[in-house]
Write a protein that holds these residues in place. Sequence first.
Motif, PDB file in Angstrom:
ATOM      1  N   TYR A 117       0.837  -1.208   0.000  1.00 56.84           N
ATOM      2  CA  TYR A 117       0.000   0.000   0.000  1.00 56.84           C
ATOM      3  C   TYR A 117       0.872   1.258   0.000  1.00 56.84           C
ATOM      4  CZ  TYR A 117      -3.597   3.365   1.329  1.00 56.84           C
ATOM      5  OH  TYR A 117      -4.446   4.454   1.352  1.00 56.84           O
ATOM      6  N   ASN A 118       1.887   1.264   0.841  1.00 60.90           N
ATOM      7  CA  ASN A 118       2.775   2.431   0.922  1.00 60.90           C
ATOM      8  C   ASN A 118       3.582   2.600  -0.367  1.00 60.90           C
ATOM      9  OD1 ASN A 118       3.331   4.647   2.534  1.00 60.90           O
ATOM     10  ND2 ASN A 118       5.036   3.694   3.599  1.00 60.90           N
ATOM     11  N   LYS A 119       3.957   1.482  -0.977  1.00 55.90           N
ATOM     12  CA  LYS A 119       4.691   1.547  -2.244  1.00 55.90           C
ATOM     13  C   LYS A 119       3.863   2.257  -3.314  1.00 55.90           C
ATOM     14  CE  LYS A 119       7.313  -2.765  -1.626  1.00 55.90           C
ATOM     15  NZ  LYS A 119       7.498  -4.141  -2.135  1.00 55.90           N
ATOM     16  N   LYS A 120       2.588   1.908  -3.381  1.00 52.86           N
ATOM     17  CA  LYS A 120       1.718   2.529  -4.391  1.00 52.86           C
ATOM     18  C   LYS A 120       1.410   3.980  -4.020  1.00 52.86           C
ATOM     19  CE  LYS A 120       1.584  -1.323  -6.596  1.00 52.86           C
ATOM     20  NZ  LYS A 120       2.418  -1.521  -7.798  1.00 52.86           N
ATOM     21  N   TYR A 124       1.980   7.146  -6.480  1.00 49.38           N
ATOM     22  CA  TYR A 124       0.955   8.145  -6.790  1.00 49.38           C
ATOM     23  C   TYR A 124       1.511   9.558  -6.584  1.00 49.38           C
ATOM     24  CZ  TYR A 124      -2.946  11.291  -6.048  1.00 49.38           C
ATOM     25  OH  TYR A 124      -3.780  12.385  -6.096  1.00 49.38           O
ATOM     26  N   LYS A 125       2.189   9.776  -5.459  1.00 49.83           N
ATOM     27  CA  LYS A 125       2.739  11.104  -5.168  1.00 49.83           C
ATOM     28  C   LYS A 125       3.796  11.492  -6.203  1.00 49.83           C
ATOM     29  CE  LYS A 125       1.870  11.323  -0.182  1.00 49.83           C
ATOM     30  NZ  LYS A 125       1.357  12.704  -0.092  1.00 49.83           N
ATOM     31  N   SER A 141       2.114   6.469 -16.655  1.00 47.97           N
ATOM     32  CA  SER A 141       2.502   5.083 -16.388  1.00 47.97           C
ATOM     33  C   SER A 141       2.362   4.747 -14.900  1.00 47.97           C
ATOM     34  CB  SER A 141       3.942   4.859 -16.854  1.00 47.97           C
ATOM     35  OG  SER A 141       4.366   3.550 -16.566  1.00 47.97           O
ATOM     36  N   LEU A 142       2.773   5.678 -14.038  1.00 49.22           N
ATOM     37  CA  LEU A 142       2.659   5.464 -12.591  1.00 49.22           C
ATOM     38  C   LEU A 142       1.192   5.404 -12.161  1.00 49.22           C
ATOM     39  CD1 LEU A 142       5.481   7.907 -11.471  1.00 49.22           C
ATOM     40  CD2 LEU A 142       5.490   5.428 -11.125  1.00 49.22           C
ATOM     41  N   PHE A 143       0.364   6.287 -12.701  1.00 49.61           N
ATOM     42  CA  PHE A 143      -1.056   6.285 -12.336  1.00 49.61           C
ATOM     43  C   PHE A 143      -1.746   4.998 -12.796  1.00 49.61           C
ATOM     44  CE2 PHE A 143      -0.606  11.093 -12.503  1.00 49.61           C
ATOM     45  CZ  PHE A 143      -0.587  11.227 -11.125  1.00 49.61           C
ATOM     46  N   GLN A 144      -1.375   4.503 -13.977  1.00 47.50           N
ATOM     47  CA  GLN A 144      -1.970   3.257 -14.469  1.00 47.50           C
ATOM     48  C   GLN A 144      -1.642   2.089 -13.538  1.00 47.50           C
ATOM     49  OE1 GLN A 144      -0.213   3.518 -18.334  1.00 47.50           O
ATOM     50  NE2 GLN A 144      -2.055   4.354 -19.308  1.00 47.50           N
ATOM     51  N   GLU A 148      -4.489  -0.009 -11.331  1.00 52.33           N
ATOM     52  CA  GLU A 148      -4.587  -1.477 -11.350  1.00 52.33           C
ATOM     53  C   GLU A 148      -4.587  -2.038  -9.923  1.00 52.33           C
ATOM     54  OE1 GLU A 148      -2.180  -5.345 -13.168  1.00 52.33           O
ATOM     55  OE2 GLU A 148      -1.658  -3.327 -13.852  1.00 52.33           O
ATOM     56  N   TYR A 149      -3.757  -1.453  -9.067  1.00 53.58           N
ATOM     57  CA  TYR A 149      -3.661  -1.930  -7.679  1.00 53.58           C
ATOM     58  C   TYR A 149      -4.896  -1.540  -6.873  1.00 53.58           C
ATOM     59  CZ  TYR A 149      -2.290  -1.949  -2.771  1.00 53.58           C
ATOM     60  OH  TYR A 149      -2.263  -2.133  -1.408  1.00 53.58           O
ATOM     61  N   TYR A 150      -5.234  -0.255  -6.860  1.00 50.92           N
ATOM     62  CA  TYR A 150      -6.344   0.217  -6.025  1.00 50.92           C
ATOM     63  C   TYR A 150      -7.692  -0.333  -6.492  1.00 50.92           C
ATOM     64  CZ  TYR A 150      -3.204   3.677  -3.901  1.00 50.92           C
ATOM     65  OH  TYR A 150      -2.184   4.300  -3.227  1.00 50.92           O
ATOM     66  N   GLY A 151      -7.813  -0.585  -7.791  1.00 51.62           N
ATOM     67  CA  GLY A 151      -9.092  -1.041  -8.327  1.00 51.62           C
ATOM     68  C   GLY A 151      -9.459  -2.460  -7.958  1.00 51.62           C
ATOM     69  N   GLN A 152      -8.511  -3.184  -7.341  1.00 55.26           N
ATOM     70  CA  GLN A 152      -8.779  -4.580  -6.968  1.00 55.26           C
ATOM     71  C   GLN A 152      -9.633  -4.713  -5.712  1.00 55.26           C
ATOM     72  OE1 GLN A 152      -5.137  -7.130  -6.976  1.00 55.26           O
ATOM     73  NE2 GLN A 152      -4.096  -5.245  -7.571  1.00 55.26           N
ATOM     74  N   ASP A 153      -9.752  -3.654  -4.946  1.00 57.28           N
ATOM     75  CA  ASP A 153     -10.329  -3.733  -3.600  1.00 57.28           C
ATOM     76  C   ASP A 153     -11.431  -2.692  -3.450  1.00 57.28           C
ATOM     77  OD1 ASP A 153     -10.683  -3.514  -0.712  1.00 57.28           O
ATOM     78  OD2 ASP A 153      -8.771  -4.568  -0.516  1.00 57.28           O
TER      79      ASP A 153
END
Length: 260
Positions: A117-120, A124-125, A141-144, A148-153
């Motif tokens: 979570y902290n890595k993502k 984002y920042k 590229s970073l936002f994509q 992908e990560y945040y949209g899983q939950d």
Amino acid sequence: MSKYSYVDLHYRIMDVEKDSLRLHTYLKEYKQRAFREKNSERISAYYKNFVFQQKAEERLVFIDSALPYAFKTKDKAVIGDVYLTKGTLFYSMKDFQKALDNHLKANEYISQTDDIYNKKRIKYKIGIVKNYLGYYEDAASLFQECIEYYGQDETYNMQRGYVSSLEGLAWSYSKMNRVDESNQVLQTALRSVEKNNFSTLDGHYIVFKQGINDYFLKNYDDAIHKIEQKIPFLNENEDFAWATVGNFYIGQSYWDMKEK
């Protein structure tokens, strides 16, 4: 004061920011206890967590004081968090290059931990700062990756990260002249806002940004309608800078319609 844990003191410090006497008392207790116990992690946390409670001109020296104690812990998460906060401080000063430099340092350390979570959150920042600096493809590229990560939950924090990342990607696309795609991304963000019952203000900002995109797509009627509809909410939120931008694009839309 001894009955309060460090966590208790932290919350009390955040709760009494406008009461300078109580704020000073809690800050002093936190600092003295951490130094008395020779607790490097808590000393580092003191300088990191409470940097924005200091006078503006003292903040850089204050956050730098956290670093030696963070390194003493040999904990990469602790070190990375200090650099992340330092980057956030430079961001608040609109020194985006130094914000990026420190976010990248934070990423070096956090990427070596197991905290996904902290890595993502750091990516984002970094994406936001890269947008400000004009590195739109890198930011996209970073936002994509974050989307992908945040949209899983479906949990609240993950969906907030999902919406924020979508808005960041839309910003990148707009600057890359991929305005249609930007509006599609914003529409996805709006659906998530409505589905998760986020603040109506979130939705107002998204529609407002779509209105600005509509101007560049030469959909002037849509631009005027969306922007005019949302400006009162911006004024209510005292976001006069964005309201001014909105009024500019309304004027430009009317002007360009007359020129056609």
